[in-house]
Design a protein around this motif. Structure first.
Motif, mmCIF file in Angstrom:
data_model
loop_
_atom_site.group_PDB
_atom_site.id
_atom_site.type_symbol
_atom_site.label_atom_id
_atom_site.label_comp_id
_atom_site.label_asym_id
_atom_site.label_seq_id
_atom_site.Cartn_x
_atom_site.Cartn_y
_atom_site.Cartn_z
ATOM 1 N N UNK A 18 -26.969 -75.667 -8.267
ATOM 2 C CA UNK A 18 -26.434 -74.823 -9.540
ATOM 3 C C UNK A 18 -26.271 -73.646 -9.124
ATOM 4 N N UNK A 19 -27.316 -73.027 -8.417
ATOM 5 C CA UNK A 19 -27.237 -71.517 -8.168
ATOM 6 C C UNK A 19 -26.182 -71.227 -7.507
ATOM 7 N N UNK A 77 -22.991 -65.814 -3.797
ATOM 8 C CA UNK A 77 -23.807 -66.624 -2.608
ATOM 9 C C UNK A 77 -24.945 -65.523 -2.384
ATOM 10 N N UNK A 78 -24.596 -64.022 -2.428
ATOM 11 C CA UNK A 78 -25.759 -63.362 -1.794
ATOM 12 C C UNK A 78 -26.706 -63.164 -2.626
ATOM 13 N N UNK A 79 -26.559 -63.704 -4.075
ATOM 14 C CA UNK A 79 -27.717 -63.490 -5.045
ATOM 15 C C UNK A 79 -28.545 -64.932 -5.090
ATOM 16 N N UNK A 80 -28.008 -65.826 -3.974
ATOM 17 C CA UNK A 80 -28.942 -67.057 -4.144
ATOM 18 C C UNK A 80 -30.023 -66.724 -3.034
ATOM 19 N N UNK A 81 -31.408 -66.556 -3.516
ATOM 20 C CA UNK A 81 -32.386 -66.439 -2.745
ATOM 21 C C UNK A 81 -33.212 -67.636 -2.700
ATOM 22 N N UNK A 82 -34.273 -67.876 -1.669
ATOM 23 C CA UNK A 82 -34.994 -68.857 -1.850
ATOM 24 C C UNK A 82 -35.966 -68.882 -2.814
ATOM 25 N N UNK A 83 -36.492 -67.359 -3.280
ATOM 26 C CA UNK A 83 -37.232 -67.479 -4.441
ATOM 27 C C UNK A 83 -36.484 -67.569 -5.662
ATOM 28 N N UNK A 84 -35.216 -67.437 -5.877
ATOM 29 C CA UNK A 84 -34.484 -67.965 -6.871
ATOM 30 C C UNK A 84 -34.380 -69.367 -7.098
ATOM 31 N N UNK A 85 -34.185 -70.048 -5.993
ATOM 32 C CA UNK A 85 -34.166 -71.569 -6.002
ATOM 33 C C UNK A 85 -35.552 -72.067 -6.536
ATOM 34 N N UNK A 86 -36.660 -71.549 -5.786
ATOM 35 C CA UNK A 86 -37.977 -71.915 -6.405
ATOM 36 C C UNK A 86 -38.197 -71.631 -7.685
ATOM 37 N N UNK A 87 -37.655 -70.718 -8.269
ATOM 38 C CA UNK A 87 -38.193 -70.510 -9.746
ATOM 39 C C UNK A 87 -37.125 -71.337 -10.505
ATOM 40 N N UNK A 88 -36.056 -71.501 -10.132
ATOM 41 C CA UNK A 88 -35.151 -72.508 -11.134
ATOM 42 C C UNK A 88 -35.552 -73.772 -10.796
ATOM 43 N N UNK A 89 -36.142 -74.589 -9.634
ATOM 44 C CA UNK A 89 -36.677 -75.690 -9.502
ATOM 45 C C UNK A 89 -38.028 -75.879 -10.075
ATOM 46 N N UNK A 90 -38.571 -74.686 -10.445
ATOM 47 C CA UNK A 90 -40.001 -75.027 -11.086
ATOM 48 C C UNK A 90 -41.113 -75.281 -9.859
#
Lengths: 199, 199
Positions: free
Chosen positions: B26-27, B33-46
């Motif tokens: 989704x992200x 692509x530069x805005x896709x960070x591991x932390x953003x993925x973790x947050x989105x995935x809960x």
DNA sequence: ACGAATCGATACGAACCGTTTCGTTTACTG
DNA sequence: CAGTAAACGAAACGGTTCGTATCGATTCGT
């Protein structure tokens, strides 16, 4: 005009500019691209980091400018392909040379870095097309047009398409490392292109 | 065996794994692509960031796994191209569909991200070839082989080369944004390929 | 010798990576 | 139902890089 202007410091500007671009090329060519940082460039060039940011907005732009400067050195002498009258031989010469170029590790890293930047930056991609890709393509197209006028290519052949068919497979094979870039491979691309667009 | 094993927590693992991969897709699809960070993925995935690093060694690997999972959903049903007996029509269908796929912004960002990672990571490139590119290529090659046996392609034609000539120009035009990916363009690639490798 | 443009150096905040830690939840077991 | 261990979410952390801000020194034309 002269009393409107202050001292001319352009020589200093130019010297540091060249030092930055040279250092950038050296670094990109000799290490993995992730290790090329703006600070490393500044250190190698003997320059303050701010001097880099005074001229370019981002690392991408610096790397691109470094590459661009290379082709602008060879200015004036506009690119031209050999034209012996033998289209097949001329194209095979060029394609073999291109394949060899990709095999050079320094060149390889340089172009990979550029492609990575380009893939996600449409503006940079446009500048790349305009300033680097287009001139080369025009030179190749000129060679094909000459052949077309000599009746060695179909009169209705789409030369842009022919160029893509000739070059894109080599590029893709290199980018994805999906096969060896041998002289035989280069030749077979020329053969296929001539079969597709020959008279 | 049963007394050797502790409780089976695989269901939890699988749930968080899916959440991570879905969030990643989704992200990547919705932002640069530069805005896709591991932390953003973790947050989105809960999910905690560490849950991501327990499974994959880097962001590249996560993005790749997210894409890979897509093609493995369509598992079992191995890829196969239409085979109506009319090679030209079948290929034009496939090439037009491919061109349209590239026009979808979400797909576009996804594949651009993948290509950027691949360009500078030989190991990832190898995995990409093996798990994503190869199966598709094999399917296309099977279609060409069928045509070759039916006498619609030259008996000596190099099918790998034919595939490259067919597909690489489309790929390159998309990657470098060097031209529109129209149906007419897709058709003309099929035409050129058939002229080059036809009987 | 003087002033302006440019410079090298350095400190800084923000973002992100990948690691470590810790208390909690979950799934199964006896 | 209580106990156990795997897996977890959250949060803090060190390290690196980016891009900005600042400042005293250097270079150049006058």
């Amino acid at each position: 005009m002269s009393n409107e202007k202050g001292p001319d410091h352009s020589r200093r500007k130019e010297r540091s500019r060249q030092a930055i671009l040279t250092a950038t090329r050296a670094l990109v060519a000799e290490e993995a691209y992730e290790k090329v940082t703006v600070e490393a460039i500044a250190a190698r060039a003997g320059v303050g980091k701010q001097t880099i940011y005074r001229r370019w907005p981002s690392k991408s732009a610096v790397v691109f400018a470094a590459l661009l400067a290379l082709s602008e050195d060879a200015d004036g002498q506009s690119v031209a392909l050999p034209d012996t009258g033998d289209l097949e031989a001329d194209l095979k010469l060029v394609m073999r040379a291109t394949a060899e170029e990709f095999a050079d590790p320094a060149f390889d890293r340089l172009i990979r870095a550029l492609n990575a930047e380009i893939a996600n930056d449409a503006a940079l991609a446009a500048e790349y097309r305009e300033k680097l890709a287009q001139p080369l393509e025009e030179a190749k197209k000129a060679r094909l047009r000459s052949a077309q006028e000599a009746g060695q290519l179909d009169a209705d052949a789409d030369l842009d398409l022919a160029l893509e068919v000739l070059y894109a497979p080599l590029f893709r094979r290199w980018l994805h490392r999906s096969g060896p870039l041998t002289a035989a491979y280069a030749d077979s691309l020329v053969d296929a292109t001539l079969r597709a667009f020959g008279p």
